[in-house]
Design a protein around this motif. Sequence first.
Motif, PDB file in Angstrom:
ATOM      1  N   SER A  65      30.993 -60.498 -61.737  1.00  0.00           N
ATOM      2  CA  SER A  65      30.449 -61.867 -61.716  1.00  0.00           C
ATOM      3  C   SER A  65      31.435 -62.896 -62.259  1.00  0.00           C
ATOM      4  CB  SER A  65      29.144 -61.923 -62.521  1.00  0.00           C
ATOM      5  OG  SER A  65      29.373 -61.538 -63.875  1.00  0.00           O
ATOM      6  N   HIS A  66      32.377 -62.463 -63.107  1.00  0.00           N
ATOM      7  CA  HIS A  66      33.380 -63.386 -63.636  1.00  0.00           C
ATOM      8  C   HIS A  66      34.336 -63.888 -62.541  1.00  0.00           C
ATOM      9  CE1 HIS A  66      32.174 -61.055 -67.254  1.00  0.00           C
ATOM     10  NE2 HIS A  66      32.247 -62.240 -67.836  1.00  0.00           N
ATOM     11  N   LEU A  67      34.381 -63.173 -61.432  1.00  0.00           N
ATOM     12  CA  LEU A  67      35.287 -63.548 -60.340  1.00  0.00           C
ATOM     13  C   LEU A  67      34.578 -64.295 -59.224  1.00  0.00           C
ATOM     14  CD1 LEU A  67      37.483 -60.315 -60.029  1.00  0.00           C
ATOM     15  CD2 LEU A  67      37.808 -62.315 -61.483  1.00  0.00           C
ATOM     16  N   HIS A  68      33.347 -64.700 -59.461  1.00  0.00           N
ATOM     17  CA  HIS A  68      32.621 -65.464 -58.454  1.00  0.00           C
ATOM     18  C   HIS A  68      32.983 -66.945 -58.569  1.00  0.00           C
ATOM     19  CE1 HIS A  68      29.320 -62.131 -58.072  1.00  0.00           C
ATOM     20  NE2 HIS A  68      30.526 -61.745 -57.677  1.00  0.00           N
ATOM     21  N   THR A  69      34.247 -67.224 -58.330  1.00  0.00           N
ATOM     22  CA  THR A  69      34.793 -68.580 -58.394  1.00  0.00           C
ATOM     23  C   THR A  69      35.488 -68.890 -57.074  1.00  0.00           C
ATOM     24  OG1 THR A  69      36.920 -67.818 -59.284  1.00  0.00           O
ATOM     25  CG2 THR A  69      35.176 -68.339 -60.886  1.00  0.00           C
ATOM     26  N   PRO A  70      35.765 -70.172 -56.788  1.00  0.00           N
ATOM     27  CA  PRO A  70      36.419 -70.515 -55.523  1.00  0.00           C
ATOM     28  C   PRO A  70      37.718 -69.765 -55.262  1.00  0.00           C
ATOM     29  CG  PRO A  70      35.571 -72.483 -56.569  1.00  0.00           C
ATOM     30  CD  PRO A  70      35.359 -71.370 -57.538  1.00  0.00           C
ATOM     31  N   MET A  71      38.564 -69.629 -56.290  1.00  0.00           N
ATOM     32  CA  MET A  71      39.857 -68.964 -56.095  1.00  0.00           C
ATOM     33  C   MET A  71      39.677 -67.543 -55.580  1.00  0.00           C
ATOM     34  SD  MET A  71      43.017 -68.366 -58.772  1.00  0.00           S
ATOM     35  CE  MET A  71      42.168 -67.175 -59.816  1.00  0.00           C
ATOM     36  N   TYR A  72      38.765 -66.804 -56.177  1.00  0.00           N
ATOM     37  CA  TYR A  72      38.565 -65.407 -55.781  1.00  0.00           C
ATOM     38  C   TYR A  72      37.728 -65.290 -54.511  1.00  0.00           C
ATOM     39  CZ  TYR A  72      40.689 -64.333 -60.226  1.00  0.00           C
ATOM     40  OH  TYR A  72      41.586 -64.248 -61.259  1.00  0.00           O
ATOM     41  N   PHE A  73      36.923 -66.301 -54.227  1.00  0.00           N
ATOM     42  CA  PHE A  73      36.219 -66.340 -52.943  1.00  0.00           C
ATOM     43  C   PHE A  73      37.228 -66.429 -51.803  1.00  0.00           C
ATOM     44  CE2 PHE A  73      34.337 -68.997 -49.539  1.00  0.00           C
ATOM     45  CZ  PHE A  73      33.338 -68.132 -49.113  1.00  0.00           C
ATOM     46  N   PHE A  74      38.215 -67.307 -51.953  1.00  0.00           N
ATOM     47  CA  PHE A  74      39.271 -67.419 -50.943  1.00  0.00           C
ATOM     48  C   PHE A  74      40.091 -66.129 -50.880  1.00  0.00           C
ATOM     49  CE2 PHE A  74      38.938 -72.146 -51.815  1.00  0.00           C
ATOM     50  CZ  PHE A  74      38.372 -72.449 -50.588  1.00  0.00           C
ATOM     51  N   LEU A  75      40.357 -65.533 -52.029  1.00  0.00           N
ATOM     52  CA  LEU A  75      41.155 -64.306 -52.067  1.00  0.00           C
ATOM     53  C   LEU A  75      40.449 -63.158 -51.348  1.00  0.00           C
ATOM     54  CD1 LEU A  75      43.542 -62.616 -52.973  1.00  0.00           C
ATOM     55  CD2 LEU A  75      42.451 -62.365 -55.215  1.00  0.00           C
ATOM     56  N   ASN A 118      47.623 -60.563 -62.202  1.00  0.00           N
ATOM     57  CA  ASN A 118      46.402 -61.268 -62.592  1.00  0.00           C
ATOM     58  C   ASN A 118      45.569 -60.382 -63.515  1.00  0.00           C
ATOM     59  OD1 ASN A 118      43.582 -62.223 -62.410  1.00  0.00           O
ATOM     60  ND2 ASN A 118      44.408 -63.697 -60.960  1.00  0.00           N
ATOM     61  N   ASN A 119      45.413 -60.803 -64.760  1.00  0.00           N
ATOM     62  CA  ASN A 119      44.670 -60.006 -65.738  1.00  0.00           C
ATOM     63  C   ASN A 119      43.202 -59.858 -65.367  1.00  0.00           C
ATOM     64  OD1 ASN A 119      46.928 -59.557 -67.364  1.00  0.00           O
ATOM     65  ND2 ASN A 119      46.622 -61.479 -68.495  1.00  0.00           N
ATOM     66  N   ASP A 120      42.608 -60.923 -64.792  1.00  0.00           N
ATOM     67  CA  ASP A 120      41.202 -60.845 -64.385  1.00  0.00           C
ATOM     68  C   ASP A 120      41.005 -59.804 -63.293  1.00  0.00           C
ATOM     69  OD1 ASP A 120      40.428 -62.800 -66.168  1.00  0.00           O
ATOM     70  OD2 ASP A 120      40.727 -64.434 -64.737  1.00  0.00           O
ATOM     71  N   MET A 121      41.943 -59.762 -62.334  1.00  0.00           N
ATOM     72  CA  MET A 121      41.844 -58.780 -61.260  1.00  0.00           C
ATOM     73  C   MET A 121      42.048 -57.375 -61.799  1.00  0.00           C
ATOM     74  SD  MET A 121      40.901 -59.772 -58.318  1.00  0.00           S
ATOM     75  CE  MET A 121      41.132 -58.092 -57.795  1.00  0.00           C
ATOM     76  N   LYS A 122      42.990 -57.205 -62.720  1.00  0.00           N
ATOM     77  CA  LYS A 122      43.233 -55.875 -63.300  1.00  0.00           C
ATOM     78  C   LYS A 122      41.991 -55.393 -64.050  1.00  0.00           C
ATOM     79  CE  LYS A 122      47.364 -57.005 -65.080  1.00  0.00           C
ATOM     80  NZ  LYS A 122      48.657 -56.856 -65.799  1.00  0.00           N
ATOM     81  N   ARG A 123      41.322 -56.290 -64.773  1.00  0.00           N
ATOM     82  CA  ARG A 123      40.105 -55.919 -65.485  1.00  0.00           C
ATOM     83  C   ARG A 123      38.994 -55.542 -64.502  1.00  0.00           C
ATOM     84  NH1 ARG A 123      38.279 -60.443 -66.721  1.00  0.00           N
ATOM     85  NH2 ARG A 123      36.469 -60.302 -65.381  1.00  0.00           N
ATOM     86  N   ALA A 124      38.867 -56.326 -63.422  1.00  0.00           N
ATOM     87  CA  ALA A 124      37.821 -56.054 -62.436  1.00  0.00           C
ATOM     88  C   ALA A 124      38.063 -54.726 -61.721  1.00  0.00           C
ATOM     89  CB  ALA A 124      37.768 -57.196 -61.413  1.00  0.00           C
ATOM     90  N   LEU A 125      39.325 -54.416 -61.442  1.00  0.00           N
ATOM     91  CA  LEU A 125      39.648 -53.144 -60.788  1.00  0.00           C
ATOM     92  C   LEU A 125      39.378 -51.963 -61.720  1.00  0.00           C
ATOM     93  CD1 LEU A 125      42.935 -54.168 -58.914  1.00  0.00           C
ATOM     94  CD2 LEU A 125      40.767 -53.504 -57.854  1.00  0.00           C
TER      95      LEU A 125
END
Length: 313
Positions: free
Chosen positions: A53-63, A294-301
Amino acid sequence: MEGGNQTSISEFILLGLSNQPEKERVLFFLFLIMYVITVLWNLLIILAIRTDSHLHTPMYFFLSNLSLVDICFTSTTVPKMLVNYLSGNKAISYVGCLTQMFFFIWFGGIDSVILASMSYDRYMAICAPLHYTMIMTQKVCTHLVAACWFWACIDALIHTISVMPLSFCGHNKIPNFFCDLSLVLKLACSDTLLNDLMIYIVGGLTAIIPFISILISYMCIFIAVLKIPSAHGKKKAFKTCGSHLAVVCLFYGTIIGVYFNPTSSHTAQKDTASTVMYTVVTPMLNPFIYSLRNNDMKRALRMLFSREPGISL
């Protein structure tokens, strides 16, 4: 030359990257591995963004949309090449060639426009942070992505439909591993002036305008970052753009190498190498660039891998 569709050949021959059986076996396993990595890693990016849910932002939506398009883009060409190497039959039907051409142009165009949308998102986040959440809403982002898919589809339809009236009555060998529009036009024995104009006019809108908008966005970002007083703030701002900028350079750099170099500098080997870069290598590297930087992506993975089997996504 009589008018109408006078196609007297029913198939094209995709010469591929090599005509030596030993090299073809090596290429088969190499591209199979690259294709599997591309699909799996881009799927992981999509799943990680969807489940965190922390990645439900425009940047990650586009990604996530970029990852989906990258899977589709590489799936347009690589599976057919693998089948050709495995079977030894390099033929592709006339209809199959036009179909592959349509989807290749479509997904390539979406890639280009989505990268421009991502640069606009970064521009708003850095240059207008107080208005960012009000402007970059879920509705706006969805409309931007829908516009990317729609416009790229129109672009692909125009190019594909303009090929249909052409006559192909001579050579049918394409010196590549997929039906590239420019190479197919070279095989036509009727006038291709209209097609060439469509490439420069319509194709330019899909490739050049997004590229210019990316340049303008990053010029504004660079100026805004220079005004940030703290070194930590500058570093953080540049870090948020680093992954996207690396992907942009990789994508457009190889395209410029193929389509915008002087004719005198073109060789079959150079064009093929550049084509492989933006059709196969770039979609494979994109998820690595975004996940490793990207630290957020590494955490999500990590969270995705730690989930128990059978958990609902």
